[in-house]
Write a protein that holds these residues in place. Sequence first.
Motif, PDB file in Angstrom:
ATOM      1  N   CYS A 433      -3.748   6.705 -16.810  1.00  0.00           N
ATOM      2  CA  CYS A 433      -3.511   5.895 -15.621  1.00  0.00           C
ATOM      3  C   CYS A 433      -4.098   4.503 -15.816  1.00  0.00           C
ATOM      4  O   CYS A 433      -4.999   4.296 -16.627  1.00  0.00           O
ATOM      5  CB  CYS A 433      -4.099   6.546 -14.363  1.00  0.00           C
ATOM      6  SG  CYS A 433      -5.895   6.688 -14.367  1.00  0.00           S
ATOM      7  N   THR A 434      -3.556   3.580 -15.056  1.00  0.00           N
ATOM      8  CA  THR A 434      -4.012   2.194 -15.062  1.00  0.00           C
ATOM      9  C   THR A 434      -4.144   1.738 -13.617  1.00  0.00           C
ATOM     10  O   THR A 434      -3.264   2.025 -12.795  1.00  0.00           O
ATOM     11  CB  THR A 434      -3.019   1.284 -15.803  1.00  0.00           C
ATOM     12  OG1 THR A 434      -2.891   1.732 -17.139  1.00  0.00           O
ATOM     13  CG2 THR A 434      -3.498  -0.155 -15.800  1.00  0.00           C
ATOM     14  N   GLU A 435      -5.229   1.050 -13.317  1.00  0.00           N
ATOM     15  CA  GLU A 435      -5.452   0.537 -11.971  1.00  0.00           C
ATOM     16  C   GLU A 435      -5.386  -0.985 -11.987  1.00  0.00           C
ATOM     17  O   GLU A 435      -5.984  -1.637 -12.837  1.00  0.00           O
ATOM     18  CB  GLU A 435      -6.807   0.993 -11.423  1.00  0.00           C
ATOM     19  CG  GLU A 435      -6.875   2.485 -11.149  1.00  0.00           C
ATOM     20  CD  GLU A 435      -8.180   2.895 -10.510  1.00  0.00           C
ATOM     21  OE1 GLU A 435      -9.097   2.050 -10.452  1.00  0.00           O
ATOM     22  OE2 GLU A 435      -8.294   4.057 -10.060  1.00  0.00           O
ATOM     23  N   THR A 436      -4.625  -1.513 -11.053  1.00  0.00           N
ATOM     24  CA  THR A 436      -4.501  -2.960 -10.886  1.00  0.00           C
ATOM     25  C   THR A 436      -4.894  -3.305  -9.456  1.00  0.00           C
ATOM     26  O   THR A 436      -4.523  -2.599  -8.513  1.00  0.00           O
ATOM     27  CB  THR A 436      -3.056  -3.422 -11.157  1.00  0.00           C
ATOM     28  OG1 THR A 436      -2.705  -3.050 -12.485  1.00  0.00           O
ATOM     29  CG2 THR A 436      -2.934  -4.931 -11.003  1.00  0.00           C
ATOM     30  N   TYR A 437      -5.641  -4.391  -9.319  1.00  0.00           N
ATOM     31  CA  TYR A 437      -6.173  -4.755  -8.012  1.00  0.00           C
ATOM     32  C   TYR A 437      -5.463  -5.998  -7.479  1.00  0.00           C
ATOM     33  O   TYR A 437      -5.285  -6.984  -8.205  1.00  0.00           O
ATOM     34  CB  TYR A 437      -7.682  -5.013  -8.100  1.00  0.00           C
ATOM     35  CG  TYR A 437      -8.440  -3.832  -8.659  1.00  0.00           C
ATOM     36  CD1 TYR A 437      -8.812  -2.770  -7.842  1.00  0.00           C
ATOM     37  CD2 TYR A 437      -8.758  -3.775 -10.006  1.00  0.00           C
ATOM     38  CE1 TYR A 437      -9.493  -1.680  -8.357  1.00  0.00           C
ATOM     39  CE2 TYR A 437      -9.438  -2.682 -10.536  1.00  0.00           C
ATOM     40  CZ  TYR A 437      -9.800  -1.639  -9.706  1.00  0.00           C
ATOM     41  OH  TYR A 437     -10.468  -0.556 -10.209  1.00  0.00           O
ATOM     42  N   ILE A 438      -5.064  -5.904  -6.241  1.00  0.00           N
ATOM     43  CA  ILE A 438      -4.415  -7.020  -5.547  1.00  0.00           C
ATOM     44  C   ILE A 438      -5.208  -7.291  -4.276  1.00  0.00           C
ATOM     45  O   ILE A 438      -5.491  -6.376  -3.504  1.00  0.00           O
ATOM     46  CB  ILE A 438      -2.944  -6.709  -5.199  1.00  0.00           C
ATOM     47  CG1 ILE A 438      -2.138  -6.502  -6.485  1.00  0.00           C
ATOM     48  CG2 ILE A 438      -2.336  -7.829  -4.364  1.00  0.00           C
ATOM     49  CD1 ILE A 438      -0.703  -6.120  -6.228  1.00  0.00           C
ATOM     50  N   SER A 439      -5.559  -8.550  -4.082  1.00  0.00           N
ATOM     51  CA  SER A 439      -6.320  -8.944  -2.886  1.00  0.00           C
ATOM     52  C   SER A 439      -5.387  -9.691  -1.932  1.00  0.00           C
ATOM     53  O   SER A 439      -4.765 -10.686  -2.315  1.00  0.00           O
ATOM     54  CB  SER A 439      -7.509  -9.824  -3.274  1.00  0.00           C
ATOM     55  OG  SER A 439      -8.254 -10.186  -2.137  1.00  0.00           O
ATOM     56  N   ILE A 440      -5.281  -9.174  -0.725  1.00  0.00           N
ATOM     57  CA  ILE A 440      -4.423  -9.772   0.312  1.00  0.00           C
ATOM     58  C   ILE A 440      -5.324 -10.232   1.456  1.00  0.00           C
ATOM     59  O   ILE A 440      -6.067  -9.431   2.037  1.00  0.00           O
ATOM     60  CB  ILE A 440      -3.374  -8.783   0.833  1.00  0.00           C
ATOM     61  CG1 ILE A 440      -2.523  -8.255  -0.314  1.00  0.00           C
ATOM     62  CG2 ILE A 440      -2.502  -9.441   1.894  1.00  0.00           C
ATOM     63  CD1 ILE A 440      -1.703  -9.318  -1.011  1.00  0.00           C
ATOM     64  N   HIS A 441      -5.271 -11.523   1.765  1.00  0.00           N
ATOM     65  CA  HIS A 441      -6.029 -12.079   2.884  1.00  0.00           C
ATOM     66  C   HIS A 441      -5.129 -12.125   4.120  1.00  0.00           C
ATOM     67  O   HIS A 441      -3.988 -12.592   4.048  1.00  0.00           O
ATOM     68  CB  HIS A 441      -6.526 -13.481   2.555  1.00  0.00           C
ATOM     69  CG  HIS A 441      -7.563 -13.503   1.481  1.00  0.00           C
ATOM     70  ND1 HIS A 441      -8.920 -13.572   1.734  1.00  0.00           N
ATOM     71  CD2 HIS A 441      -7.452 -13.454   0.135  1.00  0.00           C
ATOM     72  CE1 HIS A 441      -9.588 -13.567   0.609  1.00  0.00           C
ATOM     73  NE2 HIS A 441      -8.730 -13.501  -0.391  1.00  0.00           N
ATOM     74  N   VAL A 442      -5.659 -11.643   5.231  1.00  0.00           N
ATOM     75  CA  VAL A 442      -4.928 -11.669   6.503  1.00  0.00           C
ATOM     76  C   VAL A 442      -5.341 -12.942   7.243  1.00  0.00           C
ATOM     77  O   VAL A 442      -6.516 -13.135   7.559  1.00  0.00           O
ATOM     78  CB  VAL A 442      -5.234 -10.426   7.355  1.00  0.00           C
ATOM     79  CG1 VAL A 442      -4.429 -10.462   8.645  1.00  0.00           C
ATOM     80  CG2 VAL A 442      -4.928  -9.157   6.569  1.00  0.00           C
TER      81      VAL A 442
END
Length: 811
Positions: A433-442
């Motif tokens: 498995c591979t984990e990728t991080y995405i940051s979303i600002h509201v």
Amino acid sequence: MAPRQRGRDCKGFILLSILLGTWWEAWAGQIFYSVSEETDKGSFVGNIAKDLGLEARELTERGVRIVSKGRTQLFSLNMRSGNLVTAGRIDREELCAPSARCLVSFNILMEDKMNLYPIEVEIMDVNDNAPRFLTEEINVKIMENAAPGMRFPLTEAADVDVGVNSLQGYQISPNRHFSLVVQSGDDGTKYPELVLEQALDREQEGIHHLVLTAYDGGDPPLSGTASIHVTVVDVNDHIPVFSLPQYQVTVPENVPVGTRLLTVKAVDLDEGVNGEVTYSFRKITPKILQIFHLSSLTGELSTLKGLDYEESSFYEMEVQAQDGPGSLTKAKVLVTVLDVNDNAPEVTVTSVTSSVPEDATPGTVVALFSLQDKDSGKNGEVTCTLPEKLPFKLQQSIDNYYRLVTAQNLDREKLSVYNITLKATDGGTPPLCTETYISIHVTDTNDNPPTFSDSSYSIYIPENNPRGASIFSVTAHDPDSDKNAQVTYSLAEDTIHGIPVSSYISVNSDTGVLYALGSFDYEQFRNLQLRVTACDSGEPPLSSNVSLNLFVLDKNDNAPEILYPVHPNDGSTGVELAPRSAEPGYLVTKVVAVDRDSGPNAWLSYRLLKASEPGLFSVGLHTGEVRTARALLERDALKQSLVVAVQDHGQPPLSATVTITIAVADSIPDVLEDLGSIRTPSDPDDSDLTLYLVVAVATVSCIFLVFVIGLLAFRLWRWHKSRLLQDTGGGLQDEPASHFVGMDGVQPFLQTYSHEVSLTADSRKSHIIFPQPNYVDTLISQGSCEKRDSLLTTIGFQEFKGEAPSLQVSS
């Protein structure tokens, strides 16, 4: 002419078919182009803008760009013209050497809608590679007894071009002993064979030198050469024979380096040197030479480096067995590589929105990414998951692309940043498995009004406060951010007695601190109600109100005011009369005082400070009544002087004093007679003493009359003000009256205390008639004091002939 015309028609039909096919591919959802390899950088491939139905200027506005699948970028997009051009020189053989047709696929991303359009470009081959032999020299050993017609296989050449540009044939340099025959294999490969045309004689010529040429069908054709060294040896009538015509082996890609894969075996029935067999590669590429090793003595095939299924899953090679004299035979070796789950999935984020408004509708696309796994089968099947309880979900797009979209409404006040973990897992055993991080600002929207901690506040401030003093602070909290949380404060447009609240109070618009614009007077008003509005700076702005009740606290800032007795304005002292027949406890007069303060600050007490005859008179502590303490005696002086002090109960206490003059006599003539008896004959002012006394009595009566008129005017003014305060909701009617004496305490006293004075001019004597001593020692009840009946005063003036004016005052 007819055949030529028919050929032209045929070419037009073919061109039309190609155009129709291209048009059909574009409308079928995929755009197809072709370009020759080795073209210069910037060569035209196709017009993307036209094929997407866009103007060239729209490419930048809509964020059109190329999205490749992890490969080196071969093409670029000219944003001004909309043309797809080459990003550099393209080598078809480097990209697609084993394939006859070379197709490069990528996608065009239209970022504003996050749509993908597949593009396929065929790389057309050009004749840029000449046929090449694996070795520059080919050694052939032929027994001298070889019969004419015998064939000897030669090393073939390789040409990485395809079609007509690939290898087409071989030719040999002219000679009288040998000719060349070209054989074609099942896969279309052409094998050159040397054919013996005449018998050899080692003693005449032991070595023959020939040149083998391989040529392709390009325009112009290219060729490659190799030198053939034919060595004539003694008789060797047996050639090596392999145990199998073809050897096969299947191995996993993760076998260690140096692993023995198989062993080839060939047997030669000859003896000695003619039977000694050596093994070598025959048909092999330089790349395979770097991967596999063949032992020339044992025939063991082993690995020189690690295998990679993703690089190549199948290897085909030829080995040859050669005896000492040079007789040889060949066999095929096939190596199949099995895939092992050794590659984790790859997540490529193509486009991501760094921020999303909290009022975004569900289904808003926030990211576009692709999944890829270099493994095959289940090892290459990738699934993507999101953490639970997140307001996002995944939607599959074309190919292996996915969209990350909002699944429900967002609330920045609950969570302003989402750190999303995309987990890609393949189907291998064990799975990788591979984990990728995405940051979303509201981002914030103005959806929360400012709120106060309480719905109302009570403020207490002592009177006589300094101007501009800070009296209170209100704070409203807005959970929004930036301008949406910038709160300003203001006063509501209310009035008090017709005067705007802003004339009394101001508020700092930034801090919410309230300031008094003036000094408050408890005696003017005691309560002030106002509303403060908190408004944010959003669009549209939101606001809320809070009520404030300002209570003014009394301070002891007013000294008691003595209403009775009143000092005459001419500087003389008022005179009270006490008959000599008065019994102890006889009410002589009453000191009436008020205090404009309230509560303990208005509680009054009376005491006797000084008396000309100590012990003769006493003053009521709470009533202010001046009474006789004992019976009057003949020796008591006619004129008695008392100093009475009135003091409130404030901190510190304030006080006032009054001087009372009491004449001890039964009547005015007695007063005059007593005054005459004490006058000496030698006094030049004896003749005027009676006149002074009459003037003093008249002055007291006039002062009393003025006092009554002033009291009446004061009562009318009080009544009028109370009506105004009732209309505006303010005033003093809610405050408790003084526990002792106030302004209303004057009325009952005046109703029970009166004088009737008659003056006659012919006798120059005054006669004072005292009413019956029917007095009340204490004030009437507070309820009766609060009645609104006005004080009625009747004043009558009469004139008589031969008599002085008569003044009668009654209450």
